[in-house]
Design a protein around this motif. Structure first.
Motif, short mmCIF file in Angstrom:
data_model
loop_
_atom_site.label_atom_id
_atom_site.label_comp_id
_atom_site.label_asym_id
_atom_site.label_seq_id
_atom_site.Cartn_x
_atom_site.Cartn_y
_atom_site.Cartn_z
N SER A 127 -1.86 -2.38 15.60
CA SER A 127 -1.58 -1.91 14.23
C SER A 127 -2.04 -2.94 13.21
O SER A 127 -1.33 -3.22 12.26
CB SER A 127 -0.08 -1.62 14.09
OG SER A 127 0.69 -2.68 14.61
N VAL A 128 -3.23 -3.50 13.42
CA VAL A 128 -3.77 -4.47 12.46
C VAL A 128 -4.49 -3.72 11.35
O VAL A 128 -4.99 -2.61 11.55
CB VAL A 128 -4.74 -5.47 13.15
CG1 VAL A 128 -4.06 -6.21 14.28
CG2 VAL A 128 -5.98 -4.76 13.65
N ASN A 160 -0.39 -13.83 10.25
CA ASN A 160 0.45 -14.30 9.15
C ASN A 160 1.72 -14.97 9.70
O ASN A 160 2.64 -14.30 10.17
CB ASN A 160 0.78 -13.07 8.29
CG ASN A 160 1.57 -13.42 7.06
OD1 ASN A 160 2.34 -14.38 7.07
ND2 ASN A 160 1.40 -12.65 6.01
N VAL A 163 3.39 -2.71 8.21
CA VAL A 163 4.35 -1.60 8.13
C VAL A 163 4.43 -0.84 9.47
O VAL A 163 5.52 -0.63 10.00
CB VAL A 163 3.97 -0.65 6.97
CG1 VAL A 163 4.90 0.55 6.96
CG2 VAL A 163 4.01 -1.39 5.64
N SER A 184 2.19 4.94 7.83
CA SER A 184 2.20 3.86 8.83
C SER A 184 3.58 3.74 9.46
O SER A 184 3.71 3.50 10.66
CB SER A 184 1.82 2.53 8.17
OG SER A 184 0.51 2.59 7.69
N LEU A 225 0.87 -1.18 0.00
CA LEU A 225 0.00 0.00 0.00
C LEU A 225 0.91 1.23 0.00
O LEU A 225 1.26 1.75 1.06
CB LEU A 225 -0.89 -0.03 1.25
CG LEU A 225 -1.76 -1.30 1.37
CD1 LEU A 225 -2.32 -1.46 2.77
CD2 LEU A 225 -2.89 -1.26 0.34
N1 NAD Z 1 -3.58 6.61 13.61
C1 NAD Z 1 -2.87 7.08 12.60
O1 NAD Z 1 -2.55 8.26 12.53
C2 NAD Z 1 -2.38 6.15 11.53
C3 NAD Z 1 -1.31 6.51 10.69
C4 NAD Z 1 -0.88 5.60 9.73
C5 NAD Z 1 -1.51 4.35 9.62
N2 NAD Z 1 -2.56 4.08 10.42
C6 NAD Z 1 -3.28 2.79 10.38
O2 NAD Z 1 -2.45 1.76 10.88
C7 NAD Z 1 -3.04 0.51 10.47
C8 NAD Z 1 -1.92 -0.42 10.03
O3 NAD Z 1 -1.41 0.01 8.79
P1 NAD Z 1 -0.24 -0.79 8.05
O4 NAD Z 1 0.13 0.03 6.88
O5 NAD Z 1 0.79 -1.18 9.03
O6 NAD Z 1 -1.03 -2.08 7.55
P2 NAD Z 1 -0.38 -3.42 6.97
O7 NAD Z 1 -1.36 -3.94 5.98
O8 NAD Z 1 1.02 -3.20 6.54
O9 NAD Z 1 -0.32 -4.38 8.24
C9 NAD Z 1 -1.44 -4.88 8.89
C10 NAD Z 1 -1.07 -6.17 9.61
O10 NAD Z 1 -2.20 -6.57 10.40
C11 NAD Z 1 -2.23 -7.98 10.38
N3 NAD Z 1 -3.57 -8.41 10.81
C12 NAD Z 1 -4.74 -8.29 10.18
N4 NAD Z 1 -5.73 -8.77 10.95
C13 NAD Z 1 -5.16 -9.19 12.10
C14 NAD Z 1 -5.65 -9.78 13.30
N5 NAD Z 1 -6.95 -10.03 13.47
N6 NAD Z 1 -4.76 -10.08 14.28
C15 NAD Z 1 -3.46 -9.83 14.12
N7 NAD Z 1 -2.93 -9.28 13.01
C16 NAD Z 1 -3.78 -8.96 12.01
C17 NAD Z 1 -1.89 -8.32 8.93
O11 NAD Z 1 -1.50 -9.67 8.78
C18 NAD Z 1 -0.74 -7.33 8.67
O12 NAD Z 1 0.50 -7.90 9.01
C19 NAD Z 1 -4.04 0.89 9.38
O13 NAD Z 1 -5.35 0.88 9.91
C20 NAD Z 1 -3.66 2.30 9.01
O14 NAD Z 1 -4.72 3.03 8.45
C21 NAD Z 1 -3.00 4.95 11.36
#
Ligand code: NAD
Length: 360
Positions: free
Chosen positions: A238-239, A200, A178, A134, A127
């Motif tokens: 951070s899921v 995963n 990430v 992230s 992404l």
């Molecule tokens: N709050 C903020 O300001 C902010 C800033 C940036 C990103 N984010 C959010 O952070 C989140 C994570 O983003 P990312 O880019 O790291 O996503 P990513 O897709 O890289 O990683 C998500 C991980 O979650 C795991 N996962 C999914 N369901 C799961 C479960 N039930 N139990 C355990 N693991 C599970 C996946 O296998 C994956 O490894 C997103 O929702 C993104 O929008 C928030």
């Protein structure tokens, strides 16, 4: 292409949709960029910088929206901006629709088209527009956790970095994507014992290979989660499942097993939050307590480092903006399945399957 860049209105949001460098690239290709006055003044970009880059100064958001066809932003438009948006606009920004079901109806009613940064993909299955944000959120989550563990900040009063002769403190990261991997890296570097949970298994194995004894890896299930959070000072959530509401991984009933004054950071709050006890907070008022556990649930964490975040975001978004400007938006969407994966809504209708599924 006429491109509009309004100022962000979200609390403590100083990031910009386009930096002066991006404006220079786009205006150099013959496009017109209309920017709102003081767009980047919070991060050291003056109106003169934007004008020198070829931008056209507008004295209000109304003016920006009236000129622009492609509107480049950072965060979702707030209710107060919706009256400025209509069917001629394509908005390119973060929307996180599944995290804010209440706001979707009014957004769709504008008739505009929305391409969401968080669902644009790349060849590697990643992404590319979400990832840099992230990475930032993951990195700063540990600084935030360490800060709120201090007694004067409401925490349990522990130093999570190691002190000779004392047992190392624990951090748990749920979701090793990430954001999670960036949090893990900082936590390992600061000398904490790090528990990592994900669904995963191959990701968990890779992290175990990388960090060895410094981390404990577990398949994400209720039993393992409960065990890990009971002994952790900091818990990072951070899921993410693309476009969907965040799956809940910690429920209110689990909080009683945690130690008072521990800190939970729900990075996934923008997708609705992955802790049942989470509710969105702001940089002005970032934490609250449930059962004496601090909850940090800021929906725009990278807004804390807006200069870095704007530069990182622009590096990722600019090629897509150039493509839309040069080919026209319809053709750019038709040419690139990855940009097209960002299409969340158009002409009053939701389009992205995961978003539709989450909002049903
Ligand atoms: N709050 C903020 O300001 C902010 C800033 C940036 C990103 N984010 C959010 O952070 C989140 C994570 O983003 P990312 O880019 O790291 O996503 P990513 O897709 O890289 O990683 C998500 C991980 O979650 C795991 N996962 C999914 N369901 C799961 C479960 N039930 N139990 C355990 N693991 C599970 C996946 O296998 C994956 O490894 C997103 O929702 C993104 O929008 C928030």
């Amino acid at each position: 292409m006429k491109i509009g860049v309004p100022k962000e209105l979200k609390n403590q949001e100083y990031r910009v949709g386009l930096t002066p460098h991006s404006v220079q690239v786009l205006s150099g290709q013959g496009h017109q960029v209309f920017f709102e006055n003081n767009l980047g003044s919070g991060i050291g970009f003056t109106d003169e910088d934007y004008i020198a880059a070829g931008g056209n100064l507008c004295n209000s958001a109304e003016e920006v929206y009236s000129h622009g066809q492609l509107i480049v932003k950072v965060k979702e438009p707030l209710d107060s901006e919706l009256s400025l948006i209509n069917e001629k606009h394509t908005l390119f920004t973060f929307f996180h629709l599944a995290g804010n079901p209440a706001g979707v109806k009014n957004l769709l009613a504008t008739g505009s088209r929305g391409i969401a940064y968080e669902t644009v993909t790349n060849e590697q299955g990643g992404l590319p527009l979400l990832s840099p944000m992230s990475a930032i959120a993951g990195q700063i989550s540990l600084a935030i956790g360490n800060y709120y563990l201090l007694k004067p900040h409401g925490g349990k009063g522990v130093l999570s970095t190691p002190l000779e002769g004392l047992t190392s403190r624990e951090v748990t990261v749920l979701g090793a994507g990430v954001a999670g991997c960036n949090a893990i890296k900082v936590a390992v570097n600061q000398g904490s014992v790090v528990n990592i949970l994900d669904l995963n298994e191959s990701k968990l194995n890779e992290l175990k290979m990388l960090y060895g004894e410094k981390v404990n890896t577990f398949l994400s299930n209720e039993k393992n989660i409960e065990k890990c959070i009971a002994s952790s000072d900091i818990v990072v959530g951070s899921v993410y499942v693309i476009g969907k509401q965040a799956p809940k991984v910690i429920f209110k009933k689990h909080l009683s097993c945690m130690q008072q004054g521990s800190v939970m950071i729900d990075i996934s709050i923008d997708q609705g939050g992955c802790f049942e006890s989470s509710a969105p907070t702001t940089h002005d008022d970032p934490v609250y307590k449930v059962e004496d556990i601090l909850h940090y649930c800021v929906t725009n964490m990278p807004g804390a480092v807006p200069l870095t975040a704007s530069e990182a975001l622009n590096k990722a978004t600019l090629p897509f903006i150039e493509s839309m400007a040069n080919y026209g938006i319809d053709e750019a969407l038709a040419k690139s399945e990855h940009l097209n994966n960002g299409l969340n809504f158009s002409q009053g209708k939701l389009i992205h399957p995961s978003v539709i599924e989450s909002l049903q």
